[in-house]
Write a protein that holds these residues in place. Structure first.
Motif, PDB file in Angstrom:
ATOM      1  N   SER A  56       1.531   4.555   8.854  1.00 49.17           N
ATOM      2  CA  SER A  56       1.890   5.653   9.765  1.00 49.17           C
ATOM      3  C   SER A  56       1.666   7.011   9.100  1.00 49.17           C
ATOM      4  CB  SER A  56       3.339   5.513  10.232  1.00 49.17           C
ATOM      5  OG  SER A  56       4.222   5.543   9.116  1.00 49.17           O
ATOM      6  N   VAL A  57       1.878   7.092   7.789  1.00 49.22           N
ATOM      7  CA  VAL A  57       1.628   8.342   7.054  1.00 49.22           C
ATOM      8  C   VAL A  57       0.129   8.584   6.955  1.00 49.22           C
ATOM      9  CG1 VAL A  57       1.836   9.470   4.796  1.00 49.22           C
ATOM     10  CG2 VAL A  57       3.789   8.246   5.761  1.00 49.22           C
ATOM     11  N   TRP A  58      -0.625   7.548   6.601  1.00 47.47           N
ATOM     12  CA  TRP A  58      -2.072   7.702   6.488  1.00 47.47           C
ATOM     13  C   TRP A  58      -2.693   8.095   7.825  1.00 47.47           C
ATOM     14  CZ3 TRP A  58      -3.442   8.729   1.956  1.00 47.47           C
ATOM     15  CH2 TRP A  58      -2.963   8.051   0.846  1.00 47.47           C
ATOM     16  N   LYS A  59      -2.164   7.544   8.906  1.00 50.13           N
ATOM     17  CA  LYS A  59      -2.710   7.866  10.235  1.00 50.13           C
ATOM     18  C   LYS A  59      -2.559   9.353  10.551  1.00 50.13           C
ATOM     19  CE  LYS A  59      -3.169   6.015  14.797  1.00 50.13           C
ATOM     20  NZ  LYS A  59      -3.013   4.838  15.600  1.00 50.13           N
ATOM     21  N   LYS A  60      -1.509   9.969  10.031  1.00 52.24           N
ATOM     22  CA  LYS A  60      -1.279  11.399  10.270  1.00 52.24           C
ATOM     23  C   LYS A  60      -2.197  12.291   9.447  1.00 52.24           C
ATOM     24  CE  LYS A  60       3.581  10.853  11.466  1.00 52.24           C
ATOM     25  NZ  LYS A  60       4.969  11.043  11.021  1.00 52.24           N
ATOM     26  N   VAL A  61      -2.587  11.842   8.249  1.00 51.98           N
ATOM     27  CA  VAL A  61      -3.320  12.732   7.348  1.00 51.98           C
ATOM     28  C   VAL A  61      -4.824  12.448   7.271  1.00 51.98           C
ATOM     29  CG1 VAL A  61      -1.278  13.204   5.931  1.00 51.98           C
ATOM     30  CG2 VAL A  61      -2.839  11.388   5.237  1.00 51.98           C
ATOM     31  N   LEU A  62      -5.282  11.328   7.808  1.00 48.90           N
ATOM     32  CA  LEU A  62      -6.702  10.986   7.735  1.00 48.90           C
ATOM     33  C   LEU A  62      -7.402  11.208   9.072  1.00 48.90           C
ATOM     34  CD1 LEU A  62      -6.508   7.584   5.796  1.00 48.90           C
ATOM     35  CD2 LEU A  62      -7.093   9.841   4.874  1.00 48.90           C
ATOM     36  N   PRO A  63      -8.677  11.589   9.033  1.00 48.78           N
ATOM     37  CA  PRO A  63      -9.461  11.632  10.278  1.00 48.78           C
ATOM     38  C   PRO A  63      -9.518  10.222  10.867  1.00 48.78           C
ATOM     39  CG  PRO A  63     -10.643  12.715   8.481  1.00 48.78           C
ATOM     40  CD  PRO A  63      -9.447  12.028   7.869  1.00 48.78           C
ATOM     41  N   PRO A  64      -9.577  10.086  12.180  1.00 45.99           N
ATOM     42  CA  PRO A  64      -9.558   8.767  12.819  1.00 45.99           C
ATOM     43  C   PRO A  64     -10.624   7.801  12.318  1.00 45.99           C
ATOM     44  CG  PRO A  64      -9.264  10.470  14.461  1.00 45.99           C
ATOM     45  CD  PRO A  64      -9.580  11.167  13.167  1.00 45.99           C
ATOM     46  N   ASP A  65     -11.855   8.271  12.077  1.00 47.32           N
ATOM     47  CA  ASP A  65     -12.908   7.369  11.626  1.00 47.32           C
ATOM     48  C   ASP A  65     -12.664   6.877  10.204  1.00 47.32           C
ATOM     49  OD1 ASP A  65     -13.422   9.941  10.658  1.00 47.32           O
ATOM     50  OD2 ASP A  65     -15.550   9.921  11.167  1.00 47.32           O
ATOM     51  N   VAL A  66     -12.117   7.720   9.336  1.00 48.11           N
ATOM     52  CA  VAL A  66     -11.776   7.310   7.974  1.00 48.11           C
ATOM     53  C   VAL A  66     -10.601   6.335   8.021  1.00 48.11           C
ATOM     54  CG1 VAL A  66     -10.943   8.081   5.712  1.00 48.11           C
ATOM     55  CG2 VAL A  66     -12.666   9.423   6.939  1.00 48.11           C
ATOM     56  N   TYR A  67      -9.606   6.637   8.842  1.00 48.23           N
ATOM     57  CA  TYR A  67      -8.445   5.752   8.984  1.00 48.23           C
ATOM     58  C   TYR A  67      -8.870   4.352   9.436  1.00 48.23           C
ATOM     59  CZ  TYR A  67      -4.115   3.725  10.710  1.00 48.23           C
ATOM     60  OH  TYR A  67      -3.066   2.867  10.922  1.00 48.23           O
ATOM     61  N   GLU A  68      -9.783   4.282  10.404  1.00 48.21           N
ATOM     62  CA  GLU A  68     -10.220   2.988  10.947  1.00 48.21           C
ATOM     63  C   GLU A  68     -10.816   2.090   9.870  1.00 48.21           C
ATOM     64  OE1 GLU A  68     -10.868  -0.139  13.431  1.00 48.21           O
ATOM     65  OE2 GLU A  68      -9.680   1.641  13.872  1.00 48.21           O
TER      66      GLU A  68
END
Length: 178
Positions: A56-68
């Motif tokens: 949940s923390v990473w989802k807030k700080v990463l761009p969506p394509d990097v998060y995926e």
């Protein structure tokens, strides 16, 4: 048999839709270093302390394509990432946390469509986990600092290690040598 599985894996992974396109809709092929998002307070090229943060923390700080790719073990399409055939001299870092991963002198042209390296920059820069997705068994490569998915490693690389670290460009930052 192994070659057949590798070809099958490449075909399956190439079909998984993860966008690596730039604003024009074309693949982002710029060899320039990807600047980490300023909203990511965990990115550091000097801090080597392990990060154990919820997704949940990473989802807030990463761009969506990097998060995926990094946090959901996605895969960018073959031959679309900015570094698959890039030949610049320098160091590759984790785009999520800034951990040093690979040097350009360990990169080689594997023709698989993703940047490939035969060794990591240092012991502990990556970790491994068994991946049994898609009906096969592979060794997943994770960042040794933040645990983000980077790609997979295979035993069909060049000497001196015989390994092929097949990485996703989108989870790599590159800093050229001066």
């Amino acid at each position: 048999m192994v070659k057949h599985l590798l070809v099958t894996a490449i075909l399956i992974l190439a079909a998984i839709p993860v966008s690596c396109a730039g604003p024009s809709g074309k693949p982002n092929r710029s060899p320039a270093m990807q600047k980490p998002a300023s909203s990511n307070p965990y990115y550091s090229r000097t801090d080597t302390a392990k990060l154990d943060l919820p997704d949940s923390v990473w989802k807030k700080v990463l761009p969506p394509d990097v998060y995926e790719v990094a946090r959901r073990a996605g895969t960018e399409r073959a031959f679309t990432g900015r570094y698959w055939d890039y030949e610049g001299r320098g160091t590759y870092f984790c785009a999520v946390c800034g951990n040093a991963l690979f040097r350009s002198d360990a990169k080689f042209a594997s023709s698989c469509g993703w940047p490939s390296f035969f060794e990591t920059v240092r012991s502990g820069s990556v970790e491994y986990r068994t991946d049994r997705a898609y009906g096969m068994e592979r060794s997943e490569v994770l960042c040794g600092r933040c645990g983000s998915h980077l790609g997979h490693v295979f035993d069909d690389g060049p000497p001196p290690t015989g390994r092929r670290f097949c990485m996703n460009s989108i989870v790599l930052d590159f800093e050229p040598e001066e």
